[in-house]
Design an enzyme around this catalytic site. Structure first.
Site, PDB file in Angstrom:
ATOM      1  N   ASP A 330     -41.449 -24.134 -15.625  1.00 61.96           N
ATOM      2  CA  ASP A 330     -41.276 -25.549 -15.293  1.00 61.96           C
ATOM      3  C   ASP A 330     -42.603 -26.094 -14.783  1.00 61.96           C
ATOM      4  OD1 ASP A 330     -40.644 -28.070 -14.354  1.00 61.96           O
ATOM      5  OD2 ASP A 330     -38.696 -27.463 -13.556  1.00 61.96           O
ATOM      6  N   HIS A 335     -44.292 -30.792  -8.720  1.00 60.22           N
ATOM      7  CA  HIS A 335     -44.112 -29.649  -7.828  1.00 60.22           C
ATOM      8  C   HIS A 335     -45.429 -28.994  -7.410  1.00 60.22           C
ATOM      9  CE1 HIS A 335     -39.901 -30.075  -8.823  1.00 60.22           C
ATOM     10  NE2 HIS A 335     -40.186 -29.976 -10.099  1.00 60.22           N
ATOM     11  N   ILE A 350     -42.664 -31.263  -4.098  1.00 59.02           N
ATOM     12  CA  ILE A 350     -41.355 -30.733  -3.696  1.00 59.02           C
ATOM     13  C   ILE A 350     -41.046 -29.448  -4.466  1.00 59.02           C
ATOM     14  CG2 ILE A 350     -40.469 -33.002  -3.086  1.00 59.02           C
ATOM     15  CD1 ILE A 350     -38.958 -33.039  -5.754  1.00 59.02           C
ATOM     16  N   GLY A 353     -35.581 -27.893  -7.967  1.00 60.70           N
ATOM     17  CA  GLY A 353     -34.173 -27.750  -7.631  1.00 60.70           C
ATOM     18  C   GLY A 353     -33.607 -26.421  -8.101  1.00 60.70           C
TER      19      GLY A 353
END
Length: 556
Positions: A330, A335, A350, A353
């Site tokens: 990903d 991120h 962040i 998820g």
């Protein structure tokens, strides 16, 4: 002589005074608007604990209010390879200023992503239909969605032991927990792939950008949010392999503020179904076109029980957690890149998820299944709030039969970051039922039985020469299919199916086929070891004495 601006300003203040019973002159208004009544807001906005960013405020006389942007749907006033003209602006002015179906962008990134969407349409189609979410366009949009439902994408995902180890480290597996070694050390006798690695296999259809090419469905990848995730396993993952996957647009739902795409992904090893994913993808700002709001194809999230949790596990994420997890595929800069995160409205990058998802699933597997991957059946979770690398994840779990409900919080804030989630486990009886005659279909079974028969005659002599206990883990299709023990240390020796009854001096892991080739002399054990085909732990030097057993006593 007063400037025109000052004259107008005084006139404004005078009009305000006339409308107020408390203020009698424009001087009173000036007094109420003095800097002392503005500075406290400025100081608060500058404070390190204030998370406000990019806001617009109106302040004066001790009153403070926040303003927000409102954006009309607007109109596209240029075509590909054509000049943009004032005449085109004039012709579309009514649409440009029409706030009937206005949106309220919260972040600068939303404006940028809208512009990028327009540019992509111009390049693709040579023009853009204006007001694509208006009532006149709704019937066309919904008919386009109907055409998108059922669209299929096919792809392959090859992975190695290194990939599964990288994923395990990315979701917090660590040598601090001895039972995690099976996920991060390929030489471990029970080396296994974490079940939630299945999302890595399935996400290629999302990350590759092919969603944007689905006919009848306009997707801006920059405006996709991951809403929910469901994963179901039909058998444990092989430790390495190539899976072929088919992604299908199962349904499209209109939630008003956006669209939800249900993407079903089926992954196969050969013709055997290994796992199934359902990605619930939320397209910000694309709703309101009159589509249906519910679907019987949704794997529903379920609220946790209304009582205290039965178990709680915590893990502190590393500051490098997102940087590590993204190596599993990903690559979203949200991120890792502070500038990109800032544009999206976050104070810093962040955590993914699905990384938090992996932490939580690992906690459930550890707490209620003793890290036995064969007991993992399915997981469903809803992503509620973001997590920042370095925060501590707290997984609260409730056991109800073979379903483990859970929710995950950040310990520092108490915010629920994963909600309405559960893991379904296979009952222990179900696991044993899957392998009623362990090792029955393996070629190696015949060899172990043959060695056992010959030890009845020469076991005493062999025990004197070898003096060691060997435990064998025979694999098939990447998973442990049988365990055997050759005891050449006690009595006259013994061969039996299952793990060593005491402690083994050497544990050897290799495939059924390679075991046959080693015994027949077609595969050199040393070369197999250094190539990774044969795994051994314990007193490895003792394994050289096994050649005596195979060569002189097996008599194949």
């Amino acid at each position: 002589m007063e400037s025109k601006f000052l004259m107008l300003y005084k006139a404004l203040l005078t009009s305000l005074c006339l409308g107020s019973s408390n203020l009698t002159s424009w001087k009173d208004v000036l007094e109420a608007l003095k800097p002392e009544y503005v500075a406290p807001l400025v100081l608060w906005l500058c404070h390190e604990s204030c998370e406000e960013n990019g806001g617009l405020f109106e302040v004066g006389a001790g009153w403070i209010g926040k303003l927000r942007w409102e954006r009309s749907l607007g109109a596209m006033v240029r075509q590909k390879n054509q000049l943009m003209t004032p005449e085109a602006v004039k012709a579309n002015w009514r649409k440009i200023c029409d706030f009937e179906n206005a949106s309220k962008p919260q972040r600068f990134g939303e404006s940028i992503s809208s512009m990028m969407e327009v540019l992509s349409k111009i390049d693709a189609d040579g023009g853009v239909s204006t007001n694509h979410t208006s009532h006149t366009a709704s019937s066309e949009a919904t008919s386009g969605f109907a055409g998108a439902v059922g669209h299929k994408l096919s792809f392959s995902s090859a992975y190695t032991e290194l990939d599964t180890i990288m994923y395990a480290l990315g979701v917090g597996a660590s040598i601090k927990e001895p039972k995690d070694l099976k996920f991060i050390y390929e030489g471990n006798s029970d080396f296994s792939c974490l079940p939630t690695f299945g999302v890595i296999v399935g996400q290629k259809s999302v990350m590759s950008g092919e969603l944007a090419e689905i006919p009848g469905l306009s997707i801006n990848l920059g405006k996709i949010l991951h809403g929910e995730q469901y994963l179901e396993l039909y058998k444990p993952f092989p430790r390495a392999g190539t899976l072929k996957s088919e992604a299908i647009v199962a349904d499209i739902l209109d939630k008003g503020s956006g669209l939800v795409i249900l993407l079903d992904v089926y992954s196969y090893s050969g013709k055997e179904l290994i796992c199934y994913n359902q990605f619930s993808l939320f397209l910000v700002g694309s709703g309101g076109v009159g589509g249906k709001r519910t679907s019987d194809k949704v794997k529903e999230a379920i609220a946790v029980p209304n009582r205290g949790p039965d178990a709680v596990l915590t893990d502190t994420t590393s500051l490098n957690q997102a940087a590590l997890y993204r190596l599993s595929g990903d690559w979203n800069p949200l991120h890792i890149d502070p500038n990109f995160a800032s544009l999206a409205g976050f104070k810093k990058p962040i955590l993914h998820g699905l990384c938090t998802f992996g932490f939580s699933a690992r906690h459930v597997l550890q707490q209620f299944a003793d890290n036995d991957v064969s007991r993992f059946k399915a997981i469903k979770a809803r992503f509620a709030k973001p997590v920042y690398p370095g925060q501590t994840l707290q997984t609260e779990m409730w056991k109800e039969g073979n379903r483990i409900h859970f929710q995950t919080k950040t310990q520092e804030t108490g915010d629920i970051v994963i909600s309405n989630a559960y893991v379904d486990l296979v009952p222990t009886s179900g696991v044993s039922a899957k392998i009623p005659s362990e090792g029955g279909n393996l070629q190696s079974t015949l060899i172990f039985k043959e060695i056992g028969r010959h030890l009845q005659d020469v076991g005493h002599e062999v025990v004197k020469k070898v003096n060691a206990v060997f435990e064998w883990h025979i694999t098939k299709d990447g998973s442990t299919a049988a365990k055997w023990t050759i005891d050449l240390k006690n009595g006259n020796g013994n061969v039996y199916q299952g793990p060593a009854k005491g402690s083994a001096d050497v544990t050897v892991t290799l495939s059924d086929e390679d075991f046959i080739n080693v015994v027949l002399g077609k595969l050199d054990p040393q070369k197999a070891f250094f190539s990774g085909r044969l795994k051994a732990r314990g007193n490895i030097m003792l394994s050289q004495k096994l050649q005596m057993v195979f060569k002189n006593y097996a008599k194949l």
